[in-house]
Design a protein around this motif. Sequence first.
Motif, short mmCIF file in Angstrom:
data_model
loop_
_atom_site.label_atom_id
_atom_site.label_comp_id
_atom_site.label_asym_id
_atom_site.label_seq_id
_atom_site.Cartn_x
_atom_site.Cartn_y
_atom_site.Cartn_z
N CYS A 141 42.86 57.96 -76.74
CA CYS A 141 44.18 58.58 -76.84
C CYS A 141 44.78 58.83 -75.46
CB CYS A 141 44.10 59.89 -77.62
SG CYS A 141 43.90 59.62 -79.38
N HIS A 170 51.34 59.99 -79.85
CA HIS A 170 50.38 59.76 -80.93
C HIS A 170 50.99 58.89 -82.03
CE1 HIS A 170 47.96 63.14 -79.23
NE2 HIS A 170 46.97 62.47 -79.77
N GLU A 195 39.94 60.79 -79.07
CA GLU A 195 40.68 61.62 -78.12
C GLU A 195 40.12 61.44 -76.70
OE1 GLU A 195 43.14 63.49 -77.37
OE2 GLU A 195 44.18 63.27 -79.27
N HIS A 201 47.35 64.19 -85.02
CA HIS A 201 46.71 63.00 -85.59
C HIS A 201 47.15 62.79 -87.04
CE1 HIS A 201 43.84 61.71 -82.45
NE2 HIS A 201 44.00 62.95 -82.03
N GLN A 248 47.96 58.42 -74.99
CA GLN A 248 49.22 58.14 -75.67
C GLN A 248 50.44 58.30 -74.78
OE1 GLN A 248 47.32 60.79 -76.33
NE2 GLN A 248 48.61 62.60 -76.03
#
Lengths: 356, 46
Positions: free
Chosen positions: A122, A295, A95, A15, A124
Amino acid sequence: MRYALIGCGRIAGRHLAAARAASLEISAVCDPVLERGRELLRRTGLGESGVRIYADHRELLDRERPELAAVAAQSGVHARVALDCLDAGAHVIVEKPMALSLSDADEMIRRAGERGLCLVPCHQNRFNPAVMALRRALDAGRFGRLSHAALTLRWNRDDAYYRQADWRGRWASDGGILMNQCIHGIDLLRWMGEGEPEWVCGALARRMHPHIETEDVGIAAVRFSGGMLATIEGSGNLYPSNLEETLSVFGERGTVRLGGAAANRIEVWRVEGEETPPRIEPAPGGGQDIYGSGHLALYADASAAIREGRRPFITGEDGRAALELVLAVYRSHRTGGPVTLPLAGFSPAEMEGTFP
Amino acid sequence: MRDCFVHPACFAEKKPPAVLRSHRTGGPVTLPPAGFSPAEMGGTFP
């Protein structure tokens, strides 16, 4: 854009790296164990940068007033912390899983919408170049009608992994391999599917880790509203280490299998009229480990969405959809029969006692 | 002892895969299944 990170555990470094790459102003981090915050800042080269460390996220929100907050705390508190951030007027990156219950996910979506804030779960891996290539081919109709798809997550999560933190492998605070790890692939499966999942039948087992509460292997069959079928296989029991995460999609005119550590490589690409697979640009920073490089892209998109006042590429509804499919598998195991979606009201807490 | 679903002779004895029956009934099937033949799948996909 002023930014804060709440939760300084396993994924926190990703992050902060993504926040820096997106040119965010990192004002503070938070963890109930302050030393974890200090260690994170040292590890990421931010030890002398003036980034403040808090033990209580509410104090952080009150004092720092971040415009964007990332929630990377333990899964069981994602919803509560994210709601506090939204109430404090911060856009939120959270998350996975974004919450452990659909009611919490719904409340997060509702409150973000009400306040005009971005809520970005997330997931991602959608940004993995191989995944994007598959999605573009599907959007362009290159596959024709889809027959079925198969998701496999064959990883290793050994006892040392579960002993890292008390909350891991517990129904109320984590969920098992499907909820914590496989949910990325489940998000991809749902994203690639023709229509929406409407029927799920699943089975779970705890085979290798008797000290955890949750499943360490899970299998499910899924039928989508358009008629296509799919299978899900998620396991953390692979000897001796991670083997693969694959997503295979089979259509009238296309067969594609993404593989590698986390569905981040094209292994098979047979699509009518295409001599060679699409050219995949190397991901920034490599991105071949299980976390990929998503991310970076997720933060870039989220910060651009906030600046431009548009919806982010990955929305709260997307996070809820992945959560719903995991919960449907859980419920199917619990009831011993198939489950139809949409799913009404179920949370992993109802799984207590599944594996005595 | 489980019924066999794999050996051709078993098919001849009309012991089809439990998967077929599961689809037909829309739910899980416990093994060994009793009395089911592929003929009962007729009309599954009209």
